[in-house]
Design an enzyme around this catalytic site. Structure first.
Site, PDB file in Angstrom:
ATOM      1  CG  LEU A  10      -1.861  -1.185   1.370  1.00  0.00           C
ATOM      2  CD1 LEU A  10      -2.897  -0.894   2.463  1.00  0.00           C
ATOM      3  CD2 LEU A  10      -2.541  -1.545   0.057  1.00  0.00           C
ATOM      4  N   GLY A  13      -1.353   6.442   0.057  1.00  0.00           N
ATOM      5  CA  GLY A  13      -1.675   7.501   1.022  1.00  0.00           C
ATOM      6  C   GLY A  13      -0.982   8.798   0.663  1.00  0.00           C
ATOM      7  NE  ARG A  17       1.228  13.185  10.296  1.00  0.00           N
ATOM      8  CZ  ARG A  17       1.435  12.304  11.283  1.00  0.00           C
ATOM      9  NH1 ARG A  17       2.173  12.631  12.321  1.00  0.00           N
ATOM     10  NH2 ARG A  17       0.913  11.098  11.209  1.00  0.00           N
ATOM     11  CD  GLN A  75      -6.889   3.596  -2.066  1.00  0.00           C
ATOM     12  OE1 GLN A  75      -5.723   3.853  -1.794  1.00  0.00           O
ATOM     13  NE2 GLN A  75      -7.808   3.444  -1.136  1.00  0.00           N
ATOM     14  N   GLY A  80      -9.329   4.612   2.436  1.00  0.00           N
ATOM     15  CA  GLY A  80      -8.946   3.759   3.554  1.00  0.00           C
ATOM     16  C   GLY A  80      -8.151   2.537   3.126  1.00  0.00           C
ATOM     17  CG  ASN A 226       2.736   8.309   9.660  1.00  0.00           C
ATOM     18  OD1 ASN A 226       2.379   7.776   8.622  1.00  0.00           O
ATOM     19  ND2 ASN A 226       2.560   7.757  10.838  1.00  0.00           N
TER      20      ASN A 226
HETATM   21  C1  UD1 Z   1      -3.239   1.613  10.012  1.00  0.00           C
HETATM   22  C2  UD1 Z   1      -4.144   0.550  10.654  1.00  0.00           C
HETATM   23  C3  UD1 Z   1      -3.852   0.475  12.155  1.00  0.00           C
HETATM   24  C4  UD1 Z   1      -2.379   0.199  12.375  1.00  0.00           C
HETATM   25  C5  UD1 Z   1      -1.531   1.217  11.666  1.00  0.00           C
HETATM   26  C6  UD1 Z   1      -0.076   0.810  11.740  1.00  0.00           C
HETATM   27  C7  UD1 Z   1      -6.222   0.492   9.390  1.00  0.00           C
HETATM   28  C8  UD1 Z   1      -7.646   0.898   9.329  1.00  0.00           C
HETATM   29  N1  UD1 Z   1      -5.521   0.894  10.434  1.00  0.00           N
HETATM   30  O1  UD1 Z   1      -3.652   2.868  10.535  1.00  0.00           O
HETATM   31  O2  UD1 Z   1      -4.635  -0.555  12.752  1.00  0.00           O
HETATM   32  O3  UD1 Z   1      -2.107   0.183  13.771  1.00  0.00           O
HETATM   33  O4  UD1 Z   1      -1.874   1.329  10.291  1.00  0.00           O
HETATM   34  O5  UD1 Z   1       0.765   1.799  11.209  1.00  0.00           O
HETATM   35  O6  UD1 Z   1      -5.757  -0.210   8.518  1.00  0.00           O
HETATM   36  N2  UD1 Z   1      -3.124   3.776   2.357  1.00  0.00           N
HETATM   37  C9  UD1 Z   1      -3.534   3.678   1.060  1.00  0.00           C
HETATM   38  N3  UD1 Z   1      -4.776   4.096   0.722  1.00  0.00           N
HETATM   39  C10 UD1 Z   1      -5.645   4.595   1.640  1.00  0.00           C
HETATM   40  C11 UD1 Z   1      -5.206   4.705   2.983  1.00  0.00           C
HETATM   41  C12 UD1 Z   1      -3.952   4.268   3.308  1.00  0.00           C
HETATM   42  O7  UD1 Z   1      -2.772   3.231   0.190  1.00  0.00           O
HETATM   43  O8  UD1 Z   1      -6.758   4.948   1.245  1.00  0.00           O
HETATM   44  C13 UD1 Z   1      -1.772   3.302   2.711  1.00  0.00           C
HETATM   45  C14 UD1 Z   1      -0.847   4.405   3.204  1.00  0.00           C
HETATM   46  O9  UD1 Z   1      -0.088   4.948   2.135  1.00  0.00           O
HETATM   47  C15 UD1 Z   1       0.039   3.669   4.188  1.00  0.00           C
HETATM   48  C16 UD1 Z   1      -0.862   2.563   4.733  1.00  0.00           C
HETATM   49  O10 UD1 Z   1      -1.882   2.397   3.796  1.00  0.00           O
HETATM   50  O11 UD1 Z   1       1.146   3.052   3.536  1.00  0.00           O
HETATM   51  C17 UD1 Z   1      -1.417   2.869   6.112  1.00  0.00           C
HETATM   52  O12 UD1 Z   1      -2.296   3.954   6.049  1.00  0.00           O
HETATM   53  P1  UD1 Z   1      -2.499   4.973   7.238  1.00  0.00           P
HETATM   54  O13 UD1 Z   1      -3.540   5.946   6.857  1.00  0.00           O
HETATM   55  O14 UD1 Z   1      -1.179   5.517   7.684  1.00  0.00           O
HETATM   56  O15 UD1 Z   1      -3.103   4.004   8.381  1.00  0.00           O
HETATM   57  P2  UD1 Z   1      -3.181   4.287   9.925  1.00  0.00           P
HETATM   58  O16 UD1 Z   1      -4.282   5.244  10.188  1.00  0.00           O
HETATM   59  O17 UD1 Z   1      -1.842   4.626  10.441  1.00  0.00           O
HETATM   60 CA    CA Z   2       0.193   5.285   9.480  1.00  0.00          CA
END
Ligand code: UD1
Ligand code: CA
Length: 446
Positions: A10, A13, A17, A75, A80, A226
């Site tokens: 993934l 995001g 920051r 995406q 999420g 982050n």
């Molecule tokens: C997520 C987890 C949380 C965990 C944490 C660990 C979920 C709902 N929560 O939270 O349980 O403790 O990571 O660091 O999964 N991303 C996408 N597309 C999106 C959203 C995110 O590709 O729509 C990617 C981001 O680039 C990143 C990763 O997913 O690499 C995590 O996303 P992030 O929003 O940082 O998740 P957290 O809120 O930190």
């Molecule tokens: Ca994160």
């Protein structure tokens, strides 16, 4: 029977920051972009397919992922982590094995830890990598019962009782492709953030009678980046692990905390490294070499017993033979220097081939660039290059030749010859005495 494995990385995001024109996951840790770390992790876990999920805004990530040979899923918009994994559904529609989700901003997970997650699927249907968090803050909480994982609850959705749990979700989750997507198809965004949470698949799969387990890793490994502050923490975590590894292989670090390594630094035993040495990517150092303080090395090979620095700069493409000596304020680039040769002081050696037992005097410069092209300097075995020589490439100094000091060498020098390429010296008897007398007289008058 081991099932086929795939990874979904993934990386869609936003990285607000970081306040950077470069996407977060391309920032380096230990000299290698975070995305490449995660790709290497997937490779070492023996996956046959990797899909990288990117957003439309991350053109740089897409290009990097393609460069690394990954498949791309876009995406858009980003709704999420669950939604992100769904974006890769098409890429995996014909895949009948286990998929593991990895985050591109979590660079330091070790191969051994990732394979423990895969192995957990031998007697479970879904496995999550968890860790004991010193400060659980916003991490998702792992709700367990004995060795069963019951649910992952995001901090924003958690009850005070659940918030007190310190076992947290790293983000790594593994299940069969069929189970993963069957659950994701049922995830909703009915929650505090209005997002599709990947973490909801645990409860959904348990509702289907599937068994979920948590595998526990180290907090330092699962650190997610982050901000620039997190990036510095990840760098520190990498450096301290790498220093320990290098020392355990028989290398002396005089002041470990001041030495900077890259992800691939390879140093053989009985090498000594002084304080404040920086290793960029691609460095190999052979046995018994010494790297003295304040030296900077990248993409080079240092031969057995070689002696480098202090204050040496060894740039890409340098290959130093055994027992070579590169002294203070010497820069080398794309230079092959043979056994026993010395470049001891204040020199630039670029695009050069230097044989064995050559002595390069202080202040020697290879003039390798004419403003358009680079040219090669060849110095054959046993030659002696006098101090302050300028070697205007392309030029060859023959075996055993001797260059007088201060020469601007524009023509090849035959083997065993003496080359003098400077104006002949003129001595004028008593000139200085007359000069001083005249100057003093003028000064007395004024
Ligand atoms: C997520 C987890 C949380 C965990 C944490 C660990 C979920 C709902 N929560 O939270 O349980 O403790 O990571 O660091 O999964 N991303 C996408 N597309 C999106 C959203 C995110 O590709 O729509 C990617 C981001 O680039 C990143 C990763 O997913 O690499 C995590 O996303 P992030 O929003 O940082 O998740 P957290 O809120 O930190
Ligand atoms: Ca994160």
């Amino acid at each position: 029977m081991t099932k086929e494995r795939a990874a979904i990385i993934l990386a869609a995001g936003k990285s607000t920051r970081m306040k950077s024109a470069t996407s977060k996951v391309l920032h380096p840790v230990g000299g290698r972009p975070m995305l490449s770390w995660v790709k290497a992790l997937a490779d070492s876990a023996g996956v046959s397919k990797i899909v990288c999920v990117v957003g439309e805004a991350n053109a740089d990530v897409r290009a990097a992922a393609e460069g690394l040979g990954m498949e791309i899923a876009v995406q858009e918009p980003q709704l999420g982590t669950g939604h992100a994994v769904l974006a890769a559904k098409d890429n995996l529609k014909d895949f009948e094995g286990i998929v593991t989700v990895l985050y591109a901003d979590t660079p330091l997970i070790r191969a051994e830890t990732a394979s423990r997650v895969f192995d957990a699927l031998d007697d479970a249907d879904v496995a999550v990598l968890g860790f004991e968090a010193e400060d659980p803050a916003a991490y998702g909480r792992l709700i367990t019962d004995g060795d069963e994982l019951q649910a992952i609850v995001e901090a924003k959705e958690a009850t005070p009782e659940q918030l007190a749990v310190t076992l947290c979700n790293s983000g790594v989750i593994s299940a069969s492709r069929a189970d993963m997507y069957s659950a994701l198809d049922r995830v909703t965004n009915d929650n505090a953030k209005g997002e599709y949470y990947l973490t909801d698949v645990i409860e959904i799969l348990r509702g289907d009678g599937r068994r979920a387990v948590a595998v526990i890793g180290d907090e330092a490994e699962v650190l997610g980046v982050n901000s620039r502050h997190d990036l510095a923490l990840a760098e520190q975590a990498f450096q301290s692990a790498k220093r320990a590894e290098i020392m355990s292989e028989g290398v002396t670090l005089r002041d470990p905390d001041s030495v900077i390594f890259a992800f691939d630094t390879a140093i053989e035993n009985d090498v000594e490294v002084g304080a404040n040495v920086v290793f960029g990517p691609g460095v190999t150092v052979r046995r018994n070499a010494s790297i003295h303080p304040f030296s900077h090395l990248e993409d080079c090979e240092i031969g057995e017993g070689a002696n480098i620095g202090p204050f040496a700069r060894i740039r890409p493409g340098t290959i130093l033979g055994p027992d070579t000596r590169i002294g203070n304020f010497v820069e080398t680039k794309k230079a092959r220097i043979g056994q026993g040769s010395k470049v001891n002081h204040l020199s630039y050696i670029g695009d050069a081939e230097i044989g064995e037992d050559v002595n390069v005097g202080a202040g020697t410069i290879t003039c390798n660039y004419d403003g358009y092209n680079k040219h090669t300097t060849i110095i054959e075995d046993g030659a002696f290059v006098g101090t302050h020589s300028s070697l205007v490439a392309p030029v060859t100094i023959g075996r055993g030749a001797f260059l007088g000091s201060g020469g601007v060498i524009t023509k090849d020098v035959p083997a065993d010859a003496l080359a003098l390429a400077r104006a002949d010296q003129v001595n004028k008897e008593d000139w200085a005495k007359r000069y001083h007398t005249a100057q003093r007289k003028r000064k007395d008058k004024s």
